[in-house]
Scaffold this motif. Structure first.
Motif, PDB file in Angstrom:
ATOM      1  N   HIS A  83     -66.361   4.417  49.616  1.00  0.00           N
ATOM      2  CA  HIS A  83     -66.096   3.021  49.285  1.00  0.00           C
ATOM      3  C   HIS A  83     -67.373   2.248  48.942  1.00  0.00           C
ATOM      4  CE1 HIS A  83     -61.752   2.135  50.201  1.00  0.00           C
ATOM      5  NE2 HIS A  83     -61.855   3.370  50.651  1.00  0.00           N
ATOM      6  N   ASP A  84     -68.451   2.526  49.666  1.00  0.00           N
ATOM      7  CA  ASP A  84     -69.639   1.677  49.558  1.00  0.00           C
ATOM      8  C   ASP A  84     -70.743   2.251  48.678  1.00  0.00           C
ATOM      9  OD1 ASP A  84     -68.349  -0.002  51.345  1.00  0.00           O
ATOM     10  OD2 ASP A  84     -69.395   0.835  53.098  1.00  0.00           O
ATOM     11  N   GLU A  85     -70.809   3.573  48.566  1.00  0.00           N
ATOM     12  CA  GLU A  85     -71.945   4.196  47.894  1.00  0.00           C
ATOM     13  C   GLU A  85     -71.591   4.934  46.609  1.00  0.00           C
ATOM     14  OE1 GLU A  85     -74.901   3.626  49.067  1.00  0.00           O
ATOM     15  OE2 GLU A  85     -74.295   2.731  50.979  1.00  0.00           O
ATOM     16  N   LEU A  86     -70.452   5.570  46.563  1.00  0.00           N
ATOM     17  CA  LEU A  86     -70.117   6.408  45.422  1.00  0.00           C
ATOM     18  C   LEU A  86     -69.744   5.550  44.215  1.00  0.00           C
ATOM     19  CD1 LEU A  86     -69.953   9.513  45.016  1.00  0.00           C
ATOM     20  CD2 LEU A  86     -67.475   9.289  45.279  1.00  0.00           C
ATOM     21  N   SER A  87     -70.282   5.908  43.052  1.00  0.00           N
ATOM     22  CA  SER A  87     -70.075   5.111  41.841  1.00  0.00           C
ATOM     23  C   SER A  87     -69.633   5.994  40.683  1.00  0.00           C
ATOM     24  CB  SER A  87     -71.373   4.393  41.446  1.00  0.00           C
ATOM     25  OG  SER A  87     -71.818   3.535  42.474  1.00  0.00           O
ATOM     26  N   VAL A  88     -69.037   5.370  39.679  1.00  0.00           N
ATOM     27  CA  VAL A  88     -68.705   6.072  38.435  1.00  0.00           C
ATOM     28  C   VAL A  88     -69.982   6.681  37.861  1.00  0.00           C
ATOM     29  CG1 VAL A  88     -67.905   5.774  36.058  1.00  0.00           C
ATOM     30  CG2 VAL A  88     -66.692   4.642  37.945  1.00  0.00           C
ATOM     31  N   GLY A  89     -69.880   7.934  37.455  1.00  0.00           N
ATOM     32  CA  GLY A  89     -71.030   8.660  36.943  1.00  0.00           C
ATOM     33  C   GLY A  89     -71.665   9.588  37.961  1.00  0.00           C
ATOM     34  N   ASP A  90     -71.400   9.363  39.266  1.00  0.00           N
ATOM     35  CA  ASP A  90     -71.957  10.229  40.293  1.00  0.00           C
ATOM     36  C   ASP A  90     -71.309  11.608  40.259  1.00  0.00           C
ATOM     37  OD1 ASP A  90     -73.593   8.222  41.151  1.00  0.00           O
ATOM     38  OD2 ASP A  90     -72.420   7.711  42.932  1.00  0.00           O
ATOM     39  N   SER A  91     -72.040  12.592  40.714  1.00  0.00           N
ATOM     40  CA  SER A  91     -71.555  13.966  40.782  1.00  0.00           C
ATOM     41  C   SER A  91     -71.110  14.281  42.201  1.00  0.00           C
ATOM     42  CB  SER A  91     -72.657  14.929  40.353  1.00  0.00           C
ATOM     43  OG  SER A  91     -72.208  16.271  40.401  1.00  0.00           O
ATOM     44  N   VAL A  92     -69.991  14.976  42.319  1.00  0.00           N
ATOM     45  CA  VAL A  92     -69.484  15.418  43.617  1.00  0.00           C
ATOM     46  C   VAL A  92     -69.073  16.881  43.491  1.00  0.00           C
ATOM     47  CG1 VAL A  92     -68.674  13.140  44.334  1.00  0.00           C
ATOM     48  CG2 VAL A  92     -67.126  14.663  43.091  1.00  0.00           C
ATOM     49  N   GLY A  93     -69.047  17.564  44.615  1.00  0.00           N
ATOM     50  CA  GLY A  93     -68.549  18.934  44.631  1.00  0.00           C
ATOM     51  C   GLY A  93     -67.080  18.955  44.982  1.00  0.00           C
ATOM     52  N   ILE A  94     -66.371  19.935  44.433  1.00  0.00           N
ATOM     53  CA  ILE A  94     -64.950  20.088  44.725  1.00  0.00           C
ATOM     54  C   ILE A  94     -64.692  21.545  45.100  1.00  0.00           C
ATOM     55  CG2 ILE A  94     -62.635  20.178  43.709  1.00  0.00           C
ATOM     56  CD1 ILE A  94     -63.411  17.391  44.360  1.00  0.00           C
ATOM     57  N   GLY A  95     -64.039  21.748  46.237  1.00  0.00           N
ATOM     58  CA  GLY A  95     -63.565  23.059  46.649  1.00  0.00           C
ATOM     59  C   GLY A  95     -62.054  23.087  46.606  1.00  0.00           C
ATOM     60  N   GLY A  96     -61.481  24.208  46.207  1.00  0.00           N
ATOM     61  CA  GLY A  96     -60.023  24.303  46.082  1.00  0.00           C
ATOM     62  C   GLY A  96     -59.611  24.237  44.633  1.00  0.00           C
ATOM     63  N   PRO A  97     -58.361  23.800  44.359  1.00  0.00           N
ATOM     64  CA  PRO A  97     -57.355  23.253  45.271  1.00  0.00           C
ATOM     65  C   PRO A  97     -56.707  24.338  46.154  1.00  0.00           C
ATOM     66  CG  PRO A  97     -56.895  22.678  42.967  1.00  0.00           C
ATOM     67  CD  PRO A  97     -57.896  23.768  42.964  1.00  0.00           C
ATOM     68  N   ARG A  98     -56.169  23.878  47.308  1.00  0.00           N
ATOM     69  CA  ARG A  98     -55.368  24.711  48.195  1.00  0.00           C
ATOM     70  C   ARG A  98     -54.121  23.920  48.570  1.00  0.00           C
ATOM     71  NH1 ARG A  98     -60.375  25.029  50.062  1.00  0.00           N
ATOM     72  NH2 ARG A  98     -59.949  23.572  51.764  1.00  0.00           N
ATOM     73  N   ASN A  99     -53.049  24.655  48.885  1.00  0.00           N
ATOM     74  CA  ASN A  99     -51.800  23.964  49.188  1.00  0.00           C
ATOM     75  C   ASN A  99     -51.194  24.504  50.477  1.00  0.00           C
ATOM     76  OD1 ASN A  99     -49.451  22.487  49.160  1.00  0.00           O
ATOM     77  ND2 ASN A  99     -49.040  22.808  46.994  1.00  0.00           N
ATOM     78  N   ASN A 100     -51.279  23.712  51.549  1.00  0.00           N
ATOM     79  CA  ASN A 100     -50.618  24.017  52.811  1.00  0.00           C
ATOM     80  C   ASN A 100     -49.321  23.230  52.986  1.00  0.00           C
ATOM     81  OD1 ASN A 100     -52.953  25.544  53.542  1.00  0.00           O
ATOM     82  ND2 ASN A 100     -53.952  23.645  54.200  1.00  0.00           N
ATOM     83  N   PHE A 101     -48.925  22.500  51.955  1.00  0.00           N
ATOM     84  CA  PHE A 101     -47.797  21.555  52.055  1.00  0.00           C
ATOM     85  C   PHE A 101     -46.966  21.647  50.781  1.00  0.00           C
ATOM     86  CE2 PHE A 101     -46.651  16.784  52.385  1.00  0.00           C
ATOM     87  CZ  PHE A 101     -45.699  16.990  53.381  1.00  0.00           C
ATOM     88  N   PRO A 102     -46.540  22.858  50.397  1.00  0.00           N
ATOM     89  CA  PRO A 102     -45.882  23.027  49.101  1.00  0.00           C
ATOM     90  C   PRO A 102     -44.470  22.455  49.072  1.00  0.00           C
ATOM     91  CG  PRO A 102     -45.796  25.076  50.320  1.00  0.00           C
ATOM     92  CD  PRO A 102     -46.656  24.133  51.133  1.00  0.00           C
ATOM     93  N   LEU A 103     -44.065  22.014  47.910  1.00  0.00           N
ATOM     94  CA  LEU A 103     -42.698  21.548  47.689  1.00  0.00           C
ATOM     95  C   LEU A 103     -41.821  22.761  47.399  1.00  0.00           C
ATOM     96  CD1 LEU A 103     -40.927  18.954  47.379  1.00  0.00           C
ATOM     97  CD2 LEU A 103     -41.313  19.160  44.921  1.00  0.00           C
ATOM     98  N   VAL A 104     -40.897  23.074  48.297  1.00  0.00           N
ATOM     99  CA  VAL A 104     -40.030  24.234  48.130  1.00  0.00           C
ATOM    100  C   VAL A 104     -38.669  23.768  47.614  1.00  0.00           C
ATOM    101  CG1 VAL A 104     -41.229  25.511  49.937  1.00  0.00           C
ATOM    102  CG2 VAL A 104     -39.212  24.139  50.515  1.00  0.00           C
ATOM    103  N   PRO A 105     -37.908  24.654  46.962  1.00  0.00           N
ATOM    104  CA  PRO A 105     -36.621  24.246  46.389  1.00  0.00           C
ATOM    105  C   PRO A 105     -35.659  23.696  47.437  1.00  0.00           C
ATOM    106  CG  PRO A 105     -37.304  26.363  45.505  1.00  0.00           C
ATOM    107  CD  PRO A 105     -38.253  26.046  46.613  1.00  0.00           C
ATOM    108  N   SER A 106     -34.922  22.676  47.053  1.00  0.00           N
ATOM    109  CA  SER A 106     -33.929  22.068  47.929  1.00  0.00           C
ATOM    110  C   SER A 106     -32.873  21.377  47.085  1.00  0.00           C
ATOM    111  CB  SER A 106     -34.599  21.048  48.863  1.00  0.00           C
ATOM    112  OG  SER A 106     -33.650  20.435  49.724  1.00  0.00           O
TER     113      SER A 106
END
Length: 311
Positions: A83-106
């Motif tokens: 909220h206070d420090e990260l700005s547009v243009g900054d670089s961040v690392g991303i790991g994943g994606p992973r899904n422990n909460f999948p939408l299953v048929p219903s």
């Protein structure tokens, strides 16, 4: 820490009181890994903090990810940095994606969101619409000002019920959870909401209620030391009281990847070959816990004197 890729913040927008969204893209506009509703990513901030956030954008957009971040006044500093420090243009690392909460048929879905718990459910609503499956969203929060994405949800009309606590009180779970056996319930939000929903649905068969936690369950731990054997090397280590299995096996050279260390992200999932794990995660359902063939060693321990892990 899992392998990460570097992305750039291309948009940062307030979407509610205390909530911002980040839109992330590859520096040169490349395609990002596909994901499914319910998935989350590890966000590696420039100060080294690692936090997990649900993907809440358009899963059919191959070039951007979107996450929503709630400012946590009593948190560990990650959300405050966003909220206070990260700005547009900054670089961040991303790991994943992973899904422990999948939408299953219903045949039908009831989605129950509390506060920032709306984030993993947003792509599920879109998916249910695409499939033509019946669904309804019950969305609670402290006030309307604190509830993110109300403008996006407005397009769904009567499929969505918004219940700010200052206007309606607590969610009427007894009424809303009185659903037929063909309805699966997906719930995400603060622990008090999740616990209340789980109490209401305790007699339901496994799989009808699916929950996701952003913080670990409150739980006790085994107070005695126990042995862990690494099956691939044959090495055994003693896990002491106050020490996690992850810490012990890492010190023994297992090289196990981890991220949240709270039993919420799923990175360190490990096969159990012998012994009975004492599950302390917030990921596995009752049937998966009963099977006892995997565990999350960042938080889970042993009910037996010895565990054999597929490491």
């Amino acid at each position: 820490m899992p392998t990460t890729v570097d992305l750039r913040v291309v948009d940062k927008s307030p979407v509610a009181e205390g909530v911002v969204t980040l839109t992330l893209a590859a520096p040169h506009g490349g395609r990002l890994p596909d994901w499914t509703p319910g998935a989350h990513v590890d966000l590696v901030l420039p100060n080294g903090f690692v936090r997990q956030y649900s993907l809440c954008g358009d899963r059919w957009d191959p070039h951007t990810y979107r996450i929503g971040v709630l400012r946590e006044p009593d948190g560990r500093g990650g959300s405050a940095f966003v909220h206070d420090e990260l700005s547009v243009g900054d670089s961040v690392g991303i790991g994943g994606p992973r899904n422990n909460f999948p939408l299953v048929p219903s045949r039908r879905y009831l989605f129950v969101a509390g506060g920032i718990g709306i984030t993993p459910l947003l792509p599920m609503l879109h998916q249910a619409e695409l499939l033509g499956t019946g669904w309804h969203l019950l969305y609670g929060g402290r006030t309307r000002r604190s509830m993110a994405f109300l403008d996006e949800l407005a397009r769904y009309g009567e499929h969505v019920t918004v219940c700010p606590q200052d206007e309606y009180g607590l969610l009427d779970l007894d009424t809303w959870l009185d659903v037929d056996a063909g309805t699966k319930v997906y719930c995400c939000g603060p622990e008090a909401l999740l616990a209340a929903v789980e109490r209401r649905c305790v007699t339901w068969p496994p799989g009808r209620l699916r929950t996701e936690r952003f913080v670990p369950r409150d739980s006790g731990v085994r107070g005695e030391p126990f042995e862990v054997t690494l099956a691939r090397s044959g090495r055994s280590v003693t896990v002491q009281p106050g020490q996690s299995v992850l810490e012990a096996v890492t010190a023994a050279g297992a090289g196990l990847l981890s991220s949240c260390r709270q039993g919420t992200c799923g990175t360190c999932e490990t096969g159990v070959l012998d012994g009975v794990p004492d599950h302390r995660d917030s990921i596995l359902d009752d049937a998966e816990r009963a099977a006892g063939d995997c565990m999350f060693p960042c938080v889970s321990r042993a009910r037996t004197d010895r565990l054999v892990l597929d490491l």
